[in-house]
Structure formats: structure tokens, C-alpha cells
Write a protein that holds these residues in place. Structure first.
Motif, PDB file in Angstrom:
ATOM      1  N   GLU A   7      97.205 -18.537 -87.800  1.00  0.00           N
ATOM      2  CA  GLU A   7      96.264 -17.896 -86.867  1.00  0.00           C
ATOM      3  C   GLU A   7      95.425 -16.852 -87.609  1.00  0.00           C
ATOM      4  O   GLU A   7      94.222 -16.708 -87.352  1.00  0.00           O
ATOM      5  N   PHE A   8      96.077 -16.125 -88.510  1.00  0.00           N
ATOM      6  CA  PHE A   8      95.345 -15.153 -89.324  1.00  0.00           C
ATOM      7  C   PHE A   8      94.264 -15.851 -90.147  1.00  0.00           C
ATOM      8  O   PHE A   8      93.118 -15.398 -90.207  1.00  0.00           O
ATOM      9  N   VAL A   9      94.619 -16.984 -90.763  1.00  0.00           N
ATOM     10  CA  VAL A   9      93.660 -17.736 -91.582  1.00  0.00           C
ATOM     11  C   VAL A   9      92.486 -18.207 -90.738  1.00  0.00           C
ATOM     12  O   VAL A   9      91.322 -18.108 -91.141  1.00  0.00           O
ATOM     13  N   ASN A  10      92.768 -18.717 -89.553  1.00  0.00           N
ATOM     14  CA  ASN A  10      91.699 -19.229 -88.682  1.00  0.00           C
ATOM     15  C   ASN A  10      90.730 -18.128 -88.268  1.00  0.00           C
ATOM     16  O   ASN A  10      89.571 -18.401 -87.954  1.00  0.00           O
ATOM     17  N   GLY A  11      91.199 -16.892 -88.271  1.00  0.00           N
ATOM     18  CA  GLY A  11      90.331 -15.776 -87.907  1.00  0.00           C
ATOM     19  C   GLY A  11      89.476 -15.253 -89.049  1.00  0.00           C
ATOM     20  O   GLY A  11      88.626 -14.385 -88.848  1.00  0.00           O
TER      21      GLY A  11
END
Length: 428
Positions: free
Chosen positions: A401-405
Motif C-alpha cells: 500500500e505504501f508503494v502504491n501511494g
């Protein structure tokens, strides 16, 4: 722009670096010319051929194919062969010298070096023409790093007592050659700076000798001196001559360079002498007759290497990992980098240089980190290029989720040092 005229009796000359600059400017001028006119095949021809039972192919042909020297022959060529090469490339060289306002006599050392550099940039230019003809407008054979550098021919120093083949002068040629032939990056710059520092150490011991005067005995002294130099140097120690640094280390019983570091420094200076052999300035490298500092072989892994279980527990018990509101000096890098290093075994520098696109999924649906080279990205060696599966716990913690942000770099808040590496600042 400085405008010079050189004659056979001139008191100035073109340096190796200036020859590279002039050849690079010619390349950029020709590139801009063919791209603006759209005539990509004005300098190369591209013929198709078809053989029985074989699919169609094509062959390219350009000026470089007509030259008397091919491939690495140019690096071993005699003066007579380089004079012939200069004649073959005369129209290209002369056109750029006209623009620069410089006259260089043919059959001179400067003109021969110009011929060598134009030879290299001609090949790059022809590769560019082929790429553009294939509608590839992004590729560039190599970055043009020196085109904006000023031309400053210096007076000949025939009476100064400093040889043009002195160690400091040859190092300058070595640096230019490495910069031109490398892919760039912080690793190359750092290595070149380390090489320069060790060249200065060698000169401090033996003077700026002509390379033909350097002996294997000089390298013995250099090797033994490296092993006695202080490991960590304050500014007052750095300002001392090398011999005085050794004296201070002995007197104050300071820790000295490790054998591994001493060996590395020895080999850096040796590499400049190997380059001089390639240039034909010396017949052999005197450093190769001397055994570099020997490193003791370990028979098993060191028990104290890495962190203990207690240290790991203490690290991940910090508020940074337990309190979402805890201050983070470098943003989420402070949270994710230690975790990823723990779960993957990767170096912090490898994690800090990741982009969003480096987090991918294989055909079996396993998420992984792609440790690679790229713009602003480097690795220690080819063996460091790898795909590392993400640990389930890092996924549970929300790493994907961090990467997608993220939009590009995962950890943009960490500043880089002068070589472009982020790990230095992150560890401080």
C-alpha cells in the motif's frame, strides 16, 4: 571562447582533455544537424539483404568502415598510423577546429590525439544515425559530459622540470578516459577521487616523476607506507606530508589502515600505470612486480558479524516502529528501510534507491524487489543484481500500500551525498 593558433613553434598545446572536448563538440554539432534536417542516412547507408532459407537482414556502412584502423587497433597504433588516420578524418577535424578558432599542425602530438578522439566519436555518431533512422529518438550512445567545458591550452613546460608524462599529468588523462568510457554514476566518481588521493600520496613520497623513472622499489615503499598510515585522520593530520602522518601514527599509536584498504589503495595507483602501458608511455607496470598487501584468509564466518538478537529487539522496539505518530527524520524511509533490510538481507543503499516500478510480481504471483542499475541507481557488482521476494510480514505491515501511494522514488526524503549515495546521510 578562447581562440588559439598553434604552429610548429608554438608555446602552447592541446591537452588530452581538450582533444576530447573538441571531438565531443563535433559530435553534438553533427547530431543537431542531422536531427534538424531529418536526413539520418546522410552519413551511413543501410542495405537490406536476403539469403536462401534465412530471414531478411540489413547491413550498415559508414565512414568508419573505410578507415585504416579498426576496433582496438587505434589504441596500439604507431605515430605513422595515427598520422594516416588524421588524414582520413581531416575534413571532420578541420571543420571543428575552424569553429573553435584553433589551428593545429598535422603530424603533431595534439593532432594525433585529436584523430584518436574523433575516431571514437565518429563511431558514436554513426550509431546515433542508425538509431534515429529506426525512429529511436531517446537513445544516446553516451552522455555528453564535457561539451560545455572551456578550452584552455596551456604553455608547454619543457623547461619547468615537470614532465608531460609525469604521474600527475598521466592521471589527468586516466581520469578523462575513465569518465568517457564509463557509464558514469557515483561509484565511478568516488573511485576516481580515491585514485587521485592515492596518487598524491605516491607523489608525496617519490615526487612527480616521469613514469619511466618509477621503479618497483618505489612501489615497495608505497605499499609499506600505506600499511602504516593512520586509519582516521583529522584535518591537522591530513595537512601533513605522508611521511609525517606515518610518524604521528607511530608516536601516538593510532590505528592504521586495514590490509584490505591498503591493498585497494595500492591497486588504484597501479591501475594508472596499467593505463600508461596502454598509451605506450611505459613498457610495463612496475607495480606488478610487487606483491600488494596480503589479506589473511578467514576459515569461517565471524561470529560477531551483524546484530545480536538483543540488538534487533531493541531496534524494533523504538517508538519509530510502535508509535505511528513518532517523528521520522527522513519520512517513511526511517520505518521501511530497516524492516526491508532485516527481511531481505539487502544493503541499505540498495533499498534507499528503489523506485515504485522496482516492486513487481512474478508469474507465480510472488511480490519481489528488483535490485538493479538505472538512472540514480547502482549496485556493487553484477552479482548484486537480483530479485528478492518480499516477506509476508512486510506485506502484512502495508508495504505494498505504501508503494502504491508513491509516484516514483520510494524514499525521496533521504538526501544524497556528493557521490549520489543516500546510505551515507541515512546512517548519520
Amino acid at each position: 571562447m578562447a581562440r588559439r593558433k598553434l604552429s610548429g613553434e608554438s608555446d602552447v598545446e592541446l591537452s588530452f582533455r581538450e582533444c576530447v572536448i573538441i571531438a565531443e563538440r563535433w559530435y553534438v554539432r553533427m547530431r543537431d544537424e542531422v536531427e534538424s534536417q531529418g536526413n539520418m542516412l546522410s552519413h551511413v547507408s543501410r542495405d537490406e539483404y536476403e539469403l536462401p532459407n534465412v530471414s531478411k537482414g540489413h547491413q550498415t556502412f559508414g565512414l568508419s568502415d573505410t578507415l585504416s584502423l579498426q576496433g582496438s587497433e587505434v589504441e596500439r597504433a604507431s605515430e605513422q598510423q595515427l598520422d594516416i588516420l588524421g588524414d582520413e578524418l581531416e575534413s571532420n577535424i578541420a571543420s571543428q577546429l575552424d569553429i573553435e578558432g584553433i589551428t593545429v599542425p598535422k603530424r603533431s602530438k595534439s593532432y594525433r590525439q585529436l584523430a584518436v578522439q574523433f575516431y571514437h566519436y565518429l563511431h558514436k555518431f554513426e550509431r546515433l544515425c542508425i538509431a534515429r533512422a529506426q525512429n529511436d529518438w531517446e537513445s544516446e550512445p553516451s552522455p555528453m559530459k564535457m561539451v560545455e567545458s572551456p578550452l584552455k591550452p596551456k604553455p608547454l613546460r619543457s623547461t619547468s622540470g615537470v614532465s608531460e608524462n609525469g604521474l600527475s599529468e598521466v592521471y589527468k588523462k586516466f581520469r578523462v578516459s575513465r569518465e568517457v568510457n564509463s557509464e558514469g554514476g557515483e561509484k565511478v566518481s568516488k573511485t576516481l577521487n580515491e585514485t587521485y588521493n592515492n596518487i598524491q600520496r605516491f607523489i608525496s613520497l617519490h615526487g612527480d616523476k616521469d613514469l619511466v623513472e618509477v621503479t618497483s622499489a618505489d612501489f615497495v615503499v608505497f605499499r609499506d607506507t600505506l600499511l602504516q598510515l593512520p586509519k582516521k585522520k583529522s584535518q591537522d593530520v591530513r595537512s601533513l606530508p605522508v611521511a609525517k602522518q606515518v610518524e604521528k601514527a607511530k608516536k601516538e599509536r593510532l590505528p592504521t589502515l586495514s590490509r584490505a584498504v591498503a591493498k585497494k589503495n595500492f591497486n588504484l595507483v597501479s591501475s594508472v600505470f596499467t593505463f600508461a602501458v596502454e598509451l605506450g608511455l611505459i613498457d610495463e607496470n612496475p607495480a606488478l612486480k610487487v606483491k600488494p598487501p596480503k589479506i589473511a584468509k578467514r576459515i569461517e564466518a565471524e561470529e560477531d558479524r551483524g546484530y545480536t538478537s538483543e540488538e534487533v529487539t531493541k531496534l524494533f522496539s523504538l517508538p519509530l516502529f510502535t508509535d505511528p505518530n513518532a517523528p521520522k527524520k527522513y519520512g517513511m524511509a526511517c520505518y521501511w528501510v530497516p524492516l526491508l533490510c532485516r527481511y531481505t538481507g539487502a544493503r541499505s543503499g540498495e533499498i534507499l534507491q528503489l523506485r515504485q516500478s522496482d516492486i513487481d510480481t512474478d508469474h507465480e504471483g510472488i511480490h519481489y524487489i528488483n535490485v538493479r542499475r538505472g538512472e540514480g541507481q547502482s549496485v556493487k557488482n553484477n552479482a548484486s543484481l537480483r530479485h528478492i521476494p518480499l516477506h509476508d510480514h512486510s506485506i502484512e505491515l502495508g508495504f505494498l500500500e505504501f508503494v502504491n501511494g508513491c509516484t516514483d522514488w520510494l524514499f525521496p526524503d533521504v538526501p544524497a551525498d556528493k557521490y549520489g549515495a543516500k546510505s551515507t546521510k541515512f546512517a548519520s
